[in-house]
Design a protein around this motif. Structure first.
Motif, PDB file in Angstrom:
ATOM      1  N   LEU A 163      46.843  21.905  -5.990  1.00 19.78           N
ATOM      2  CA  LEU A 163      45.985  20.801  -5.560  1.00 19.78           C
ATOM      3  C   LEU A 163      46.568  19.443  -5.953  1.00 19.78           C
ATOM      4  O   LEU A 163      46.601  18.513  -5.142  1.00 19.78           O
ATOM      5  CB  LEU A 163      44.575  20.972  -6.144  1.00 19.78           C
ATOM      6  CG  LEU A 163      43.620  19.811  -5.873  1.00 19.78           C
ATOM      7  CD1 LEU A 163      43.387  19.620  -4.373  1.00 19.78           C
ATOM      8  CD2 LEU A 163      42.293  20.033  -6.590  1.00 19.78           C
ATOM      9  N   MET A 164      47.032  19.311  -7.203  1.00 17.06           N
ATOM     10  CA  MET A 164      47.475  17.995  -7.643  1.00 17.06           C
ATOM     11  C   MET A 164      48.760  17.563  -6.940  1.00 17.06           C
ATOM     12  O   MET A 164      48.978  16.381  -6.695  1.00 17.06           O
ATOM     13  CB  MET A 164      47.636  17.956  -9.171  1.00 17.06           C
ATOM     14  CG  MET A 164      46.329  18.139  -9.927  1.00 17.06           C
ATOM     15  SD  MET A 164      44.942  17.155  -9.260  1.00 17.06           S
ATOM     16  CE  MET A 164      45.451  15.485  -9.676  1.00 17.06           C
ATOM     17  N   ASP A 165      49.629  18.541  -6.600  1.00 20.49           N
ATOM     18  CA  ASP A 165      50.827  18.195  -5.827  1.00 20.49           C
ATOM     19  C   ASP A 165      50.440  17.748  -4.433  1.00 20.49           C
ATOM     20  O   ASP A 165      51.057  16.845  -3.860  1.00 20.49           O
ATOM     21  CB  ASP A 165      51.771  19.407  -5.719  1.00 20.49           C
ATOM     22  CG  ASP A 165      52.499  19.631  -7.033  1.00 20.49           C
ATOM     23  OD1 ASP A 165      52.552  18.683  -7.839  1.00 20.49           O
ATOM     24  OD2 ASP A 165      52.977  20.761  -7.252  1.00 20.49           O
ATOM     25  N   PHE A 166      49.429  18.406  -3.874  1.00 20.76           N
ATOM     26  CA  PHE A 166      48.984  18.064  -2.519  1.00 20.76           C
ATOM     27  C   PHE A 166      48.357  16.661  -2.510  1.00 20.76           C
ATOM     28  O   PHE A 166      48.600  15.858  -1.615  1.00 20.76           O
ATOM     29  CB  PHE A 166      47.982  19.109  -2.026  1.00 20.76           C
ATOM     30  CG  PHE A 166      47.432  18.836  -0.660  1.00 20.76           C
ATOM     31  CD1 PHE A 166      48.201  19.052   0.475  1.00 20.76           C
ATOM     32  CD2 PHE A 166      46.135  18.366  -0.494  1.00 20.76           C
ATOM     33  CE1 PHE A 166      47.693  18.803   1.747  1.00 20.76           C
ATOM     34  CE2 PHE A 166      45.618  18.122   0.772  1.00 20.76           C
ATOM     35  CZ  PHE A 166      46.396  18.338   1.891  1.00 20.76           C
ATOM     36  N   LEU A 167      47.548  16.365  -3.522  1.00 22.35           N
ATOM     37  CA  LEU A 167      46.893  15.051  -3.565  1.00 22.35           C
ATOM     38  C   LEU A 167      47.876  13.949  -3.923  1.00 22.35           C
ATOM     39  O   LEU A 167      47.830  12.850  -3.365  1.00 22.35           O
ATOM     40  CB  LEU A 167      45.749  15.058  -4.584  1.00 22.35           C
ATOM     41  CG  LEU A 167      44.526  15.906  -4.263  1.00 22.35           C
ATOM     42  CD1 LEU A 167      43.548  15.875  -5.440  1.00 22.35           C
ATOM     43  CD2 LEU A 167      43.834  15.411  -2.990  1.00 22.35           C
ATOM     44  N   GLY A 168      48.762  14.236  -4.883  1.00 21.91           N
ATOM     45  CA  GLY A 168      49.734  13.222  -5.315  1.00 21.91           C
ATOM     46  C   GLY A 168      49.022  11.928  -5.700  1.00 21.91           C
ATOM     47  O   GLY A 168      48.000  11.927  -6.385  1.00 21.91           O
ATOM     48  N   HIS A 169      49.557  10.805  -5.210  1.00 21.25           N
ATOM     49  CA  HIS A 169      48.994   9.486  -5.514  1.00 21.25           C
ATOM     50  C   HIS A 169      47.533   9.365  -5.047  1.00 21.25           C
ATOM     51  O   HIS A 169      46.761   8.559  -5.590  1.00 21.25           O
ATOM     52  CB  HIS A 169      49.865   8.420  -4.839  1.00 21.25           C
ATOM     53  CG  HIS A 169      49.279   7.046  -4.852  1.00 21.25           C
ATOM     54  ND1 HIS A 169      49.197   6.274  -5.996  1.00 21.25           N
ATOM     55  CD2 HIS A 169      48.718   6.299  -3.852  1.00 21.25           C
ATOM     56  CE1 HIS A 169      48.619   5.114  -5.694  1.00 21.25           C
ATOM     57  NE2 HIS A 169      48.327   5.105  -4.410  1.00 21.25           N
ATOM     58  N   MET A 170      47.132  10.186  -4.056  1.00 19.81           N
ATOM     59  CA  MET A 170      45.766  10.070  -3.521  1.00 19.81           C
ATOM     60  C   MET A 170      44.707  10.494  -4.540  1.00 19.81           C
ATOM     61  O   MET A 170      43.517  10.218  -4.344  1.00 19.81           O
ATOM     62  CB  MET A 170      45.609  10.885  -2.236  1.00 19.81           C
ATOM     63  CG  MET A 170      46.419  10.364  -1.080  1.00 19.81           C
ATOM     64  SD  MET A 170      46.065   8.651  -0.614  1.00 19.81           S
ATOM     65  CE  MET A 170      44.523   8.849   0.278  1.00 19.81           C
TER      66      MET A 170
END
Ligand code: FES
Ligand code: FE2
Length: 445
Positions: free
Chosen positions: A174-181
């Motif tokens: 999840l955190m890689d997918f969201l990144g800066h978002m």
């Protein structure tokens, strides 16, 4: 600047529906119009785009106690989210009875001792385990109940209370997918002087007769309001002439701000990040009346410290897009889910969050903004829905097959912190969505 060639070649029909054909539908600065109208492309989107990315499904505050559950959609799948009895942790299950496949839970949310199928009464606990079977002696004694649980969705993860489901066990976390978002989620939650937000009330919902991508391609488009929303700009100015400058409710303030000149929007930043996400800088200005602003600031400063409280209130992002499932307005605690129904049918559901402990005006503003910006009676939304439907119909006319998306292609700059920056007048966010789209749709099914 060199001329941009208009592609004449249609991807080879012999390869239609092969992975490379799907990839070929996106050519950097053009996209083939079939992406909006072909039901086979829609079916593949459900499997490869909605089936393999992180989809926002809800918020932990929808599960206030162990009996709570809510339903959500992930592409063309419906799921149940509830708290697993042993751990209290939220889990997601397909909304399909393990007997003959009936939908178990209907409605958006509820509370019940068990999740009971209405067909033959099989009852599941909130983790999906089969807990009771009426007329049990009619079934073989050796029935292994554990084989007849509600099937779990591959992954469900939360970030600051927001729950995301992924139907696939593979792919980025999840955190890689969201990144800066993830900072857009912070932007909303950090506005709470207690660190907590809660979803309040039933959501607003509207449908439109066009493809789901139309929403995502419109919401960071700062060039269309001056044309498509011209009538509400005039109306908002007329209202202001009666109630006085600075006295507009948030949604009418937004309508008035839509009439700012193109040069203003060109100065606003647009941020695009991997996986198709984006946001633009805010154009609406101040949020609260003077007395609320100072009381609210004191509360935030007590919780975060003065420096951070100033940063939180100064943050001004308009419409953050978490591709392909949600759009976000942190300043007005409004979150929209974009739910595809068919290639030419979409539902949009708008939720409002309360900043726990904050002055009541913050909630009233959020409610008013959500009503004015998401409900079917909004003068702005009704303009947009008509535009989506015109594009849906128009893309079936004539023989011009390619849709250009090259506005601002010469104005973008790489940004190591956020991804890429462009002026908010750019179509970079559309190119960014289709780059993610082609990457996912071009994978083997
Ligand atoms: S289909 Fe659910 S109990 Fe029979
Ligand atoms: Fe619009």
């Amino acid at each position: 600047m060199s001329a941009i060639a208009y592609p004449q070649e249609r991807p080879g029909l012999s390869d239609r529906y092969s992975p490379s054909w799907f990839r070929d539908l996106v050519r950097g600065d053009h996209v083939h119009r079939d992406v909006y109208t072909d039901p086979e492309i829609f079916r593949r989107e459900m499997r490869l785009l909605f089936g393999r990315t992180w989809i926002l499904v809800g918020h932990e505050s929808q599960l206030p106690d162990p009996k709570s559950w809510f339903t959500a959609r992930v592409g063309d799948q419906t799921i149940i989210v509830a708290r697993e009895p042993e751990t209290g942790r939220p889990v997601a299950m397909y909304n399909r009875c393990a007997h003959r496949g009936a939908t178990v839970c209907v409605g958006r949310q509820g509370q019940s001792h068990r999740l009971v199928c209405p067909y033959h009464g099989w009852a599941f606990d909130h983790g999906g385990a089969l807990a009771a079977v009426p007329y049990e002696k009619g079934y073989p004694e050796a029935l292994d109940r554990s084989a007849y649980s509600l099937r779990r969705v591959a992954r469900l993860e939360g970030y600051r209370g927001f729950l995301f489901a992924n139907l696939s066990a593979d792919g980025p976390g999840l955190m890689d997918f969201l990144g800066h978002m993830s900072t857009c989620i912070d932007d909303l939650v950090d506005r709470s002087p207690t660190g907590e937000v809660e979803l309040v009330g039933p959501p607003l919902s509207h449908h439109y007769r066009a493809n789901w991508k139309m929403s995502f391609e419109n919401l960071n488009d700062t060039l269309h309001p001056g044309f498509a929303h011209a009538a509400s700009v005039v109306a908002a100015r007329a209202v202001e002439s009666v109630v006085g400058e600075g006295n507009l409710v948030p949604s009418v303030g937004m309508m008035k701000a839509n009439g700012k000149p193109i040069g203003f929007f060109e100065e606003l930043p647009m941020v695009t990040t991997p996986w198709g996400h984006s946001y633009i800088g805010g154009h609406m200005g101040a949020s609260y009346t003077g007395s609320t602003q100072s009381a609210y600031f004191q509360q935030l400063a007590a919780f975060h410290g003065e420096e951070k409280a100033k940063r939180v209130l100064a943050q001004d992002r308009h419409l953050m897009l978490l591709y392909p499932s949600a759009t976000w307005h942190a300043r007005y605690q409004t979150v929209r889910l974009v739910l595809p129904i068919a290639v030419d049918r979409t539902e949009v559901v708008g939720f409002v969050f309360r900043l726990k402990g904050a002055p009541e005006e913050t909630f009233r503003n959020a409610l008013e903004y959500c009503n004015g910006a998401n409900s079917a009676f909004s003068p702005v939304i009704s303009d947009d829905l008509e535009i989506y439907e015109r594009c849906q119909v128009g893309n079936l006319q004539g023989d011009a097959e390619w849709v250009p998306m090259y506005r601002g292609i010469h104005q973008r700059a790489e940004d190591p912190e956020t991804g890429r920056r462009s002026p908010a007048t750019s179509e970079e966010y559309v190119r960014n969505q289709f780059a993610a789209w082609a990457r996912l749709m071009g994978e083997p099914a």
